[in-house]
Scaffold this motif. Structure first.
Motif, PDB file in Angstrom:
ATOM      1  N   TYR A 284      50.074  31.548  22.660  1.00  0.00           N
ATOM      2  CA  TYR A 284      49.404  31.995  24.098  1.00  0.00           C
ATOM      3  C   TYR A 284      50.047  32.771  25.033  1.00  0.00           C
ATOM      4  O   TYR A 284      49.679  33.688  25.639  1.00  0.00           O
ATOM      5  CB  TYR A 284      48.879  30.601  24.585  1.00  0.00           C
ATOM      6  N   GLY A 285      51.595  32.590  24.987  1.00  0.00           N
ATOM      7  CA  GLY A 285      52.509  33.247  25.754  1.00  0.00           C
ATOM      8  C   GLY A 285      52.221  34.853  25.359  1.00  0.00           C
ATOM      9  O   GLY A 285      52.299  35.639  26.283  1.00  0.00           O
ATOM     10  N   ASN A 286      52.296  35.119  23.970  1.00  0.00           N
ATOM     11  CA  ASN A 286      52.305  36.352  23.649  1.00  0.00           C
ATOM     12  C   ASN A 286      51.013  37.174  24.125  1.00  0.00           C
ATOM     13  O   ASN A 286      51.000  38.365  24.282  1.00  0.00           O
ATOM     14  CB  ASN A 286      52.788  36.553  22.124  1.00  0.00           C
ATOM     15  N   PHE A 287      49.939  36.268  23.686  1.00  0.00           N
ATOM     16  CA  PHE A 287      48.734  36.809  24.036  1.00  0.00           C
ATOM     17  C   PHE A 287      48.574  37.013  25.486  1.00  0.00           C
ATOM     18  O   PHE A 287      47.700  38.049  25.853  1.00  0.00           O
ATOM     19  CB  PHE A 287      47.713  35.884  23.457  1.00  0.00           C
ATOM     20  N   ALA A 288      48.971  36.075  26.417  1.00  0.00           N
ATOM     21  CA  ALA A 288      48.712  36.155  27.745  1.00  0.00           C
ATOM     22  C   ALA A 288      49.405  37.585  28.102  1.00  0.00           C
ATOM     23  O   ALA A 288      48.939  38.323  29.067  1.00  0.00           O
ATOM     24  CB  ALA A 288      49.407  35.103  28.491  1.00  0.00           C
ATOM     25  N   SER A 289      50.566  37.745  27.672  1.00  0.00           N
ATOM     26  CA  SER A 289      51.352  39.091  27.889  1.00  0.00           C
ATOM     27  C   SER A 289      50.630  40.289  27.556  1.00  0.00           C
ATOM     28  O   SER A 289      50.543  41.363  28.531  1.00  0.00           O
ATOM     29  CB  SER A 289      52.828  39.171  27.152  1.00  0.00           C
ATOM     30  N   ARG A 290      49.661  40.149  26.576  1.00  0.00           N
ATOM     31  CA  ARG A 290      48.869  41.271  26.014  1.00  0.00           C
ATOM     32  C   ARG A 290      47.503  41.539  27.161  1.00  0.00           C
ATOM     33  O   ARG A 290      47.358  42.582  27.875  1.00  0.00           O
ATOM     34  CB  ARG A 290      48.330  41.198  24.831  1.00  0.00           C
ATOM     35  N   ILE A 291      47.026  40.335  27.373  1.00  0.00           N
ATOM     36  CA  ILE A 291      45.849  40.287  28.403  1.00  0.00           C
ATOM     37  C   ILE A 291      46.071  40.691  29.754  1.00  0.00           C
ATOM     38  O   ILE A 291      45.687  41.384  30.453  1.00  0.00           O
ATOM     39  CB  ILE A 291      45.106  39.234  28.368  1.00  0.00           C
ATOM     40  N   GLY A 292      47.487  40.560  30.078  1.00  0.00           N
ATOM     41  CA  GLY A 292      48.121  40.925  31.251  1.00  0.00           C
ATOM     42  C   GLY A 292      48.097  42.283  31.664  1.00  0.00           C
ATOM     43  O   GLY A 292      48.269  42.786  32.792  1.00  0.00           O
ATOM     44  N   LYS A 293      47.849  43.049  30.838  1.00  0.00           N
ATOM     45  CA  LYS A 293      47.825  44.637  30.912  1.00  0.00           C
ATOM     46  C   LYS A 293      46.581  45.077  31.269  1.00  0.00           C
ATOM     47  O   LYS A 293      46.450  46.227  31.833  1.00  0.00           O
ATOM     48  CB  LYS A 293      48.138  45.333  29.565  1.00  0.00           C
ATOM     49  N   LEU A 294      45.444  44.309  31.325  1.00  0.00           N
ATOM     50  CA  LEU A 294      44.102  44.580  31.495  1.00  0.00           C
ATOM     51  C   LEU A 294      43.834  44.432  33.037  1.00  0.00           C
ATOM     52  O   LEU A 294      44.068  43.519  33.596  1.00  0.00           O
ATOM     53  CB  LEU A 294      43.181  43.859  30.843  1.00  0.00           C
ATOM     54  N   ASP A 295      43.459  45.647  33.633  1.00  0.00           N
ATOM     55  CA  ASP A 295      43.459  45.656  34.961  1.00  0.00           C
ATOM     56  C   ASP A 295      42.151  44.631  35.548  1.00  0.00           C
ATOM     57  O   ASP A 295      42.683  44.043  36.715  1.00  0.00           O
ATOM     58  CB  ASP A 295      42.684  47.092  35.345  1.00  0.00           C
ATOM     59  N   PHE A 296      41.149  44.520  34.927  1.00  0.00           N
ATOM     60  CA  PHE A 296      40.065  43.669  35.595  1.00  0.00           C
ATOM     61  C   PHE A 296      40.833  41.865  35.380  1.00  0.00           C
ATOM     62  O   PHE A 296      40.227  41.464  36.371  1.00  0.00           O
ATOM     63  CB  PHE A 296      38.946  43.538  34.674  1.00  0.00           C
ATOM     64  N   VAL A 297      41.512  41.925  34.493  1.00  0.00           N
ATOM     65  CA  VAL A 297      42.184  40.195  34.420  1.00  0.00           C
ATOM     66  C   VAL A 297      43.062  40.350  35.525  1.00  0.00           C
ATOM     67  O   VAL A 297      43.188  39.279  36.413  1.00  0.00           O
ATOM     68  CB  VAL A 297      43.036  40.129  33.182  1.00  0.00           C
ATOM     69  N   ARG A 298      43.946  41.290  35.819  1.00  0.00           N
ATOM     70  CA  ARG A 298      44.918  41.023  36.910  1.00  0.00           C
ATOM     71  C   ARG A 298      44.124  41.096  38.310  1.00  0.00           C
ATOM     72  O   ARG A 298      44.564  40.273  39.376  1.00  0.00           O
ATOM     73  CB  ARG A 298      45.907  42.057  36.890  1.00  0.00           C
ATOM     74  N   LYS A 299      43.251  41.821  38.426  1.00  0.00           N
ATOM     75  CA  LYS A 299      42.325  41.924  39.769  1.00  0.00           C
ATOM     76  C   LYS A 299      41.841  40.285  40.098  1.00  0.00           C
ATOM     77  O   LYS A 299      42.117  40.011  41.230  1.00  0.00           O
ATOM     78  CB  LYS A 299      41.257  42.916  39.656  1.00  0.00           C
ATOM     79  N   LYS A 300      41.250  39.883  39.045  1.00  0.00           N
ATOM     80  CA  LYS A 300      40.317  38.604  39.313  1.00  0.00           C
ATOM     81  C   LYS A 300      41.432  37.371  39.342  1.00  0.00           C
ATOM     82  O   LYS A 300      41.511  36.714  40.373  1.00  0.00           O
ATOM     83  CB  LYS A 300      39.508  38.535  38.080  1.00  0.00           C
ATOM     84  N   LEU A 301      42.604  37.636  38.759  1.00  0.00           N
ATOM     85  CA  LEU A 301      43.668  36.373  38.833  1.00  0.00           C
ATOM     86  C   LEU A 301      44.416  36.448  40.041  1.00  0.00           C
ATOM     87  O   LEU A 301      44.929  35.587  40.736  1.00  0.00           O
ATOM     88  CB  LEU A 301      44.600  36.430  37.613  1.00  0.00           C
ATOM     89  N   LYS A 302      44.671  38.003  40.608  1.00  0.00           N
ATOM     90  CA  LYS A 302      44.977  37.986  41.903  1.00  0.00           C
ATOM     91  C   LYS A 302      44.214  37.431  43.060  1.00  0.00           C
ATOM     92  O   LYS A 302      44.736  36.598  43.892  1.00  0.00           O
ATOM     93  CB  LYS A 302      45.067  39.669  42.113  1.00  0.00           C
ATOM     94  N   ILE A 303      42.965  37.575  42.922  1.00  0.00           N
ATOM     95  CA  ILE A 303      42.022  37.233  43.958  1.00  0.00           C
ATOM     96  C   ILE A 303      42.129  35.557  43.872  1.00  0.00           C
ATOM     97  O   ILE A 303      42.384  34.858  45.097  1.00  0.00           O
ATOM     98  CB  ILE A 303      40.510  37.375  43.563  1.00  0.00           C
ATOM     99  N   ILE A 304      42.269  34.990  42.677  1.00  0.00           N
ATOM    100  CA  ILE A 304      42.551  33.557  42.666  1.00  0.00           C
ATOM    101  C   ILE A 304      43.818  32.851  43.131  1.00  0.00           C
ATOM    102  O   ILE A 304      43.849  31.857  43.904  1.00  0.00           O
ATOM    103  CB  ILE A 304      42.480  33.047  41.183  1.00  0.00           C
ATOM    104  N   GLN A 305      44.841  33.895  42.961  1.00  0.00           N
ATOM    105  CA  GLN A 305      46.197  33.539  43.464  1.00  0.00           C
ATOM    106  C   GLN A 305      46.323  33.513  44.890  1.00  0.00           C
ATOM    107  O   GLN A 305      46.836  32.704  45.510  1.00  0.00           O
ATOM    108  CB  GLN A 305      47.486  34.467  42.779  1.00  0.00           C
ATOM    109  N   ILE A 306      45.481  34.337  45.411  1.00  0.00           N
ATOM    110  CA  ILE A 306      45.613  34.606  46.986  1.00  0.00           C
ATOM    111  C   ILE A 306      44.751  33.619  47.521  1.00  0.00           C
ATOM    112  O   ILE A 306      45.316  33.096  48.909  1.00  0.00           O
ATOM    113  CB  ILE A 306      45.420  36.001  47.367  1.00  0.00           C
ATOM    114  N   GLU A 307      43.800  33.260  47.012  1.00  0.00           N
ATOM    115  CA  GLU A 307      43.119  32.109  47.382  1.00  0.00           C
ATOM    116  C   GLU A 307      43.708  30.810  47.536  1.00  0.00           C
ATOM    117  O   GLU A 307      43.668  30.055  48.610  1.00  0.00           O
ATOM    118  CB  GLU A 307      41.606  31.842  46.826  1.00  0.00           C
TER     119      GLU A 307
END
Length: 218
Positions: free
Chosen positions: A85-108
């Motif tokens: 999961y760590g390695n796959f997380a590192s791969r999906i972490g490159k995707l813009d829409f993933v970071r955008k959505k998770l950024k909103i969740i973190q800021i909330e």
């Protein structure tokens, strides 16, 4: 009572999670290990496709639907620590829409915790640069890759005797490259971060260093 936001960034297995936990206890502030959001996303994705190994093609529509219902529960699951999961997380972490959505969740989460608890601590890869650019304190935690691989090996070997050191080292090298070379929110040592090299320090010494800095400057 402190009112403060603390950002902790750093490389994989550098000790940033441990520092974050210890600071959280010491300062009575809630913490969020943001890497677990990416790991949880990876976990749910892999489970929903019943994958046994990771295919090269990532199905964005499935990721998007998981993100739509994403919440901060069940981040404590031991399973999330697996390297798969760590390695796959590192791969999906490159995707813009993933970071955008998770950024909103973190800021909330941050806004919530400031209201409820007077602050919070976040650790991850882009906290000081992207999520909490106005943090009161920013720490960047690092150690030589061999040191980090030894730590990760020790941590994982206790539950899985078949792992090999060279594979762990290789995984960390890949993860470092992924984290630092991403176009979107790469891991960087920002100008206003306090660098702590943990190679020769135990967790208590790292905590003392960080606390010394916070108390001196608050």
């Amino acid at each position: 009572e402190y009112r403060m936001k603390i950002a902790i960034d750093g490389t994989a297995a550098s000790g940033k999670g441990t520092l974050s936990e210890n600071l959280s206890q010491e300062l009575k502030l809630p913490r969020l290990d943001t890497g677990l959001l990416y790991r949880k996303l990876a976990f749910v994705y892999i489970k929903s496709l019943k994958l046994t190994s990771i295919k090269n093609i990532i199905d964005n529509s499935i990721l998007k639907s998981i993100l739509n219902d994403f919440d901060l529960n069940d981040l404590e699951s031991e399973a999330l620590k697996l390297d798969l999961y760590g390695n796959f997380a590192s791969r999906i972490g490159k995707l813009d829409f993933v970071r955008k959505k998770l950024k909103i969740i973190q800021i909330e989460y941050v806004e919530n915790m400031i209201k409820k608890k007077g602050g919070c601590i976040l650790d991850g890869r882009d906290i000081g640069t992207e999520i909490l650019p106005n943090a009161d304190f920013k720490f960047y935690i690092d150690a030589p890759i061999k040191t980090r691989a030894k730590r990760r090996f020790k941590q994982l070997y206790s539950t899985n005797k078949s792992i090999e050191f060279k594979n762990i080292l290789l995984d960390l090298k890949k993860r470092d490259i992924n984290d630092k070379s991403r176009k979107n929110s790469p891991l960087i040592l920002s100008k206003d971060s306090i660098l702590i090299d943990t190679e020769l320090l135990n967790p208590q010494q790292v905590l003392r260093k960080a606390l010394y800095y916070i108390k001196k400057n608050k």
